[in-house]
Design a protein around this motif. Structure first.
Motif, PDB file in Angstrom:
ATOM      1  N   LEU A  94       0.728  -1.147   0.041  1.00 38.93           N
ATOM      2  CA  LEU A  94      -0.003  -0.027  -0.109  1.00 38.93           C
ATOM      3  C   LEU A  94       0.797   1.271  -0.088  1.00 38.93           C
ATOM      4  N   ARG A  95       2.154   1.165  -0.169  1.00 39.65           N
ATOM      5  CA  ARG A  95       3.172   2.351  -0.135  1.00 39.65           C
ATOM      6  C   ARG A  95       2.891   3.037   1.252  1.00 39.65           C
ATOM      7  N   VAL A  96       2.681   2.373   2.399  1.00 37.60           N
ATOM      8  CA  VAL A  96       2.586   3.057   3.518  1.00 37.60           C
ATOM      9  C   VAL A  96       3.911   3.012   4.346  1.00 37.60           C
ATOM     10  N   ASP A  97       4.110   4.257   4.890  1.00 39.99           N
ATOM     11  CA  ASP A  97       5.446   4.145   5.811  1.00 39.99           C
ATOM     12  C   ASP A  97       5.106   3.858   7.195  1.00 39.99           C
ATOM     13  N   ALA A  98       4.141   4.106   7.870  1.00 39.26           N
ATOM     14  CA  ALA A  98       3.609   3.806   9.177  1.00 39.26           C
ATOM     15  C   ALA A  98       2.191   3.528   9.340  1.00 39.26           C
ATOM     16  N   VAL A  99       2.047   2.868  10.215  1.00 42.23           N
ATOM     17  CA  VAL A  99       0.413   2.473  10.849  1.00 42.23           C
ATOM     18  C   VAL A  99       0.313   3.284  12.084  1.00 42.23           C
ATOM     19  N   LEU A 100      -1.018   3.775  12.353  1.00 46.70           N
ATOM     20  CA  LEU A 100      -1.540   4.378  13.506  1.00 46.70           C
ATOM     21  C   LEU A 100      -2.331   3.410  14.061  1.00 46.70           C
ATOM     22  N   THR A 101      -2.414   2.814  15.180  1.00 44.53           N
ATOM     23  CA  THR A 101      -3.382   1.913  15.613  1.00 44.53           C
ATOM     24  C   THR A 101      -3.646   2.204  17.383  1.00 44.53           C
ATOM     25  N   SER A 249     -16.164   9.452   8.203  1.00 44.16           N
ATOM     26  CA  SER A 249     -15.702   8.326   7.195  1.00 44.16           C
ATOM     27  C   SER A 249     -14.343   7.978   7.788  1.00 44.16           C
ATOM     28  N   GLY A 250     -13.461   8.734   8.305  1.00 44.35           N
ATOM     29  CA  GLY A 250     -12.108   8.427   8.704  1.00 44.35           C
ATOM     30  C   GLY A 250     -11.434   9.022   7.431  1.00 44.35           C
ATOM     31  N   GLY A 251     -11.938   9.723   6.406  1.00 42.38           N
ATOM     32  CA  GLY A 251     -11.123  10.251   5.414  1.00 42.38           C
ATOM     33  C   GLY A 251     -11.035   9.201   4.290  1.00 42.38           C
ATOM     34  N   GLY A 252     -11.907   9.784   3.143  1.00 42.83           N
ATOM     35  CA  GLY A 252     -11.385   9.272   1.650  1.00 42.83           C
ATOM     36  C   GLY A 252     -12.119   8.188   1.481  1.00 42.83           C
ATOM     37  N   VAL A 253     -11.990   7.610   0.529  1.00 43.50           N
ATOM     38  CA  VAL A 253     -12.329   6.105  -0.007  1.00 43.50           C
ATOM     39  C   VAL A 253     -11.013   5.495  -0.413  1.00 43.50           C
ATOM     40  N   ALA A 254     -11.227   4.187  -0.590  1.00 40.21           N
ATOM     41  CA  ALA A 254     -10.016   3.312  -0.725  1.00 40.21           C
ATOM     42  C   ALA A 254      -9.570   3.590  -2.086  1.00 40.21           C
ATOM     43  N   ASP A 255      -8.169   3.638  -2.262  1.00 38.31           N
ATOM     44  CA  ASP A 255      -7.583   3.815  -3.588  1.00 38.31           C
ATOM     45  C   ASP A 255      -7.091   2.380  -4.052  1.00 38.31           C
ATOM     46  N   GLU A 256      -8.046   1.979  -5.299  1.00 40.46           N
ATOM     47  CA  GLU A 256      -8.254   0.851  -6.081  1.00 40.46           C
ATOM     48  C   GLU A 256      -6.823   0.294  -6.584  1.00 40.46           C
ATOM     49  N   GLU A 257      -5.749   1.384  -6.848  1.00 38.66           N
ATOM     50  CA  GLU A 257      -4.886   1.093  -7.464  1.00 38.66           C
ATOM     51  C   GLU A 257      -3.761   0.492  -6.198  1.00 38.66           C
ATOM     52  N   GLN A 258      -4.054   1.028  -5.029  1.00 38.60           N
ATOM     53  CA  GLN A 258      -3.317   0.246  -3.930  1.00 38.60           C
ATOM     54  C   GLN A 258      -3.903  -1.094  -3.421  1.00 38.60           C
ATOM     55  N   VAL A 259      -4.948  -1.200  -3.188  1.00 35.55           N
ATOM     56  CA  VAL A 259      -5.463  -2.246  -2.960  1.00 35.55           C
ATOM     57  C   VAL A 259      -5.307  -3.538  -4.016  1.00 35.55           C
ATOM     58  N   LYS A 260      -5.502  -3.325  -5.314  1.00 34.40           N
ATOM     59  CA  LYS A 260      -5.270  -4.213  -6.339  1.00 34.40           C
ATOM     60  C   LYS A 260      -3.795  -4.925  -6.454  1.00 34.40           C
ATOM     61  N   VAL A 262      -2.218  -5.880  -3.791  1.00 32.63           N
ATOM     62  CA  VAL A 262      -2.260  -6.772  -2.662  1.00 32.63           C
ATOM     63  C   VAL A 262      -2.652  -8.168  -3.133  1.00 32.63           C
ATOM     64  N   PRO A 263      -1.751  -9.213  -3.356  1.00 29.19           N
ATOM     65  CA  PRO A 263      -2.539 -10.381  -3.726  1.00 29.19           C
ATOM     66  C   PRO A 263      -3.444 -11.166  -2.825  1.00 29.19           C
ATOM     67  N   GLU A 264      -4.409 -11.802  -3.298  1.00 26.64           N
ATOM     68  CA  GLU A 264      -5.402 -12.329  -2.440  1.00 26.64           C
ATOM     69  C   GLU A 264      -4.884 -13.852  -2.087  1.00 26.64           C
ATOM     70  N   ARG A 265      -4.745 -13.948  -0.788  1.00 28.73           N
ATOM     71  CA  ARG A 265      -4.323 -15.130  -0.277  1.00 28.73           C
ATOM     72  C   ARG A 265      -5.415 -16.373  -0.358  1.00 28.73           C
ATOM     73  N   PRO A 266      -4.731 -17.474  -0.778  1.00 21.99           N
ATOM     74  CA  PRO A 266      -5.508 -18.600  -1.181  1.00 21.99           C
ATOM     75  C   PRO A 266      -6.382 -19.060   0.132  1.00 21.99           C
ATOM     76  N   GLY A 267      -7.811 -19.047  -0.123  1.00 19.39           N
ATOM     77  CA  GLY A 267      -8.738 -19.648   1.069  1.00 19.39           C
ATOM     78  C   GLY A 267      -8.901 -18.147   2.014  1.00 19.39           C
ATOM     79  N   ALA A 268      -8.648 -17.019   1.508  1.00 20.63           N
ATOM     80  CA  ALA A 268      -8.536 -15.914   2.567  1.00 20.63           C
ATOM     81  C   ALA A 268     -10.255 -15.797   2.754  1.00 20.63           C
ATOM     82  N   HIS A 269     -11.289 -16.144   2.042  1.00 21.87           N
ATOM     83  CA  HIS A 269     -12.456 -15.932   2.108  1.00 21.87           C
ATOM     84  C   HIS A 269     -13.060 -17.471   2.238  1.00 21.87           C
TER      85      HIS A 269
END
Length: 545
Positions: A94-101, A249-260, A262-269
């Motif tokens: 996602l080209r993110v440098d840090a995550v705040l949680t 909303s916490g800010g904006g909507v998802a960037d489809e270019e970022q999410v796509k 990320v490969p989907e893990r087999p059996g992730a759903h």
């Protein structure tokens, strides 16, 4: 020339200062994702933190839905989406440098984690009515904007003292004649003068034949990690659009270019579709007795008190048939509660060879071989809560849910045969629960239970009651009927290879009909009771996608 040189020096200083400022701005302009905060179900606190970060104009805040969707594609929800392993997997994509949680209670416990999943900063802030005070929100945002995204470097090891030099050979005596260079001879090297008393001897530098003796250099400090490089390469130009904010909303909507990316893990759903095709064997029993509340009470009477017509059916051997089932849950790849909505369909048809003998006061008829059909079918809306256990290759999915729909059970034969066989047709609404608990990839325990609302005899898809196709199923025993019905099943299932697996389970189903009023059969003047039960074993092959 002096003036131009002075100007050149001034411009060099200005450029150097600009480079320092630019470097510091690059280090600060990191991209941060604010994950969902525990204890903040409506996202109001996350929205406040996101807005405060954007007001600093020193960080770029990634839309929160981008992180949520990317984590969902990996089968990660809640706290599992912000573990160190999850951050190391998702942050580069996602080209993110840090995550705040963090988590919210009486206080907001917040922490900042870099791309390597390391906590680089943490703090606690008081909350009032679930939100931060404006001053605390500004302090939090400033602390995040100025935080170092690299873990503290370990202290450099102390340099190792060089080994002592070998002693020098003693110098020649002054009384000895000094070597002189004769004409035509190569001058010889004269040993150096001995050092003065109290001073350390200087190291001897030899020719190329011997390697020079040097003190070992101090070890280099370890290079900074990926997070440090990512922070240095973070975005510098922060335009106004990157600071837009949508309240709640916490800010904006998802960037489809970022999410796509990320490969989907087999059996992730959980699977969207599951199909079963197999065989079933069934035992059926039926009894009808006049004037009592159960068949056992009538059969316990003395023979002279057993008055009236009775009906019995008992399968001496199981009869076989085919079965097919389908489950469709098209929204399982979503992260909301809608993922549990689906539809289940079932159909089973078996063929029961039966020997019939009709007994009357005047005698008995010869034996006749007839084939009855036993048909079960249903369609139910379902909602399931899916949960996963970690498996060796992919998550092992289980569920617990409820169903609501209609079910039918029909045991009949061709009416043209004119055979006195207890046939019953039922069609009624039903509600049920089901659960599936994965133990291993090859073993999953499944159980289900259902309750039928007024499964009265004489009803089918074609209708029921006095105007239906089977009115005699009630009139023979009384003028009205009240029925109860239920079913339960338990079994095991599992995945064998790819989408294919197996399922084996036992099923029991029971009905009780209470009749009132005058019936058409002899002795049924005050109604009576009929009891019916089915015991089945179903086994088949499953396929899931």
């Amino acid at each position: 020339m002096k003036v131009s040189g002075l100007r050149l020096c001034r411009w060099s200083a200005v450029l150097g200062l600009a480079a320092v400022l630019l470097t510091s701005q690059v280090a600060l302009a990191a991209r941060v994702a604010v994950s969902a905060l525990e204890g903040d179900p409506k996202g109001k606190l996350r929205a406040q933190v996101t807005a405060a970060l954007r007001k600093t104009r020193k960080v770029q805040v990634s839309p929160p839905t981008a992180w949520t969707q990317a984590a969902g594609k990996q089968g990660l929800k809640g706290p599992a989406a912000v573990t160190p392993a999850a951050i190391k997997r998702l942050a580069p994509k996602l080209r993110v440098d840090a995550v705040l949680t963090g988590s919210a209670g009486r206080d907001l416990e917040v922490r900042l984690m870099n791309q390597d999943g390391q906590v680089v900063w943490s703090e606690s802030y008081p909350l009032k009515r679930g939100l931060l005070a404006p001053k605390d929100a500004a302090r939090l945002a400033q602390a995040v904007a100025t935080a170092r995204l690299t873990a503290p470097e370990p202290p450099a090891p102390a340099p190792v003292a060089p080994p002592p030099l070998p002693p020098l050979p003693p110098p020649p005596s002054r009384s000895e004649p000094q070597a002189r260079a004769e004409p035509g001879e190569t001058p010889r090297e004269v040993p150096p003068e001995p050092p003065a008393k109290g001073t350390a001897p200087a190291p001897v530098v030899k020719k190329d034949k011997d390697a020079p003796v040097r003190a070992p250099a101090a070890p280099k400090a370890p290079a900074s990690g990926k997070a440090g490089r990512s922070a240095a390469l973070a975005w510098v130009e922060l335009d106004d659009e990157s600071h837009t904010f949508v309240a709640g909303s916490g800010g904006g909507v998802a960037d489809e270019e970022q999410v796509k990316d990320v490969p989907e893990r087999p059996g992730a759903h959980p699977p969207r579709v599951r199909v079963l095709v197999g065989a079933a064997v069934t035992w059926r029993s039926y009894c009808a007795r006049p004037g009592v509340e159960s068949c056992a009470v009538f059969d316990a009477r003395p023979p002279e008190q057993r008055l009236g017509d009775t009906a019995d059916y008992s399968a001496q051997a199981p009869y076989a048939g085919v079965a097919a089932e389908a489950e469709v849950f098209p929204l399982t790849h979503r992260t909301s509660l809608l993922r549990g909505l689906g539809l289940t369909l079932a159909y089973q048809r078996s063929f029961a060879p039966t020997t019939v003998v009709v007994t009357t006061p005047t005698g008995s008829t010869p034996q006749r071989e007839v084939t009855a059909t036993d048909t079960a079918y249903g369609a139910m809306l379902a909602w399931r809560y899916f949960f996963a256990r970690e498996g060796a290759d992919a998550p092992l999915w289980g569920y617990a849910g409820v169903r609501l729909g209609v079910l039918g059970r029909e045991f009949g034969l061709d009416e043209t045969l004119n055979v006195a066989l207890p046939v019953v047709h039922r069609f009624s609404p039903a509600v049920g629960v089901d659960v599936s608990v994965p133990l291993l990839k090859l073993v999953r325990v499944e159980a289900a239970g259902r309750f039928f609302f007024l499964p009265s005899p004489g009803r089918s898809l074609l209708g029921g009651g006095d105007d239906g196709p089977y009115p005699s199923e009630v009139r023979d025993y009384g003028t009205a009927v009240s029925s109860l019905g239920w079913s339960a099943e338990v079994g095991v299932a599992g995945d064998v290879w790819g989408p294919f697996g197996y399922s084996v389970r036992g099923h029991v189903e029971g009905y009780q009909d209470g009749f009132t009023g005058q019936g058409a059969r002899r002795g049924w003047t005050e109604g009576g009771v009929a009891q019916e039960s089915y015991l089945s074993v179903l086994a088949g092959v499953t396929a899931s996608w």
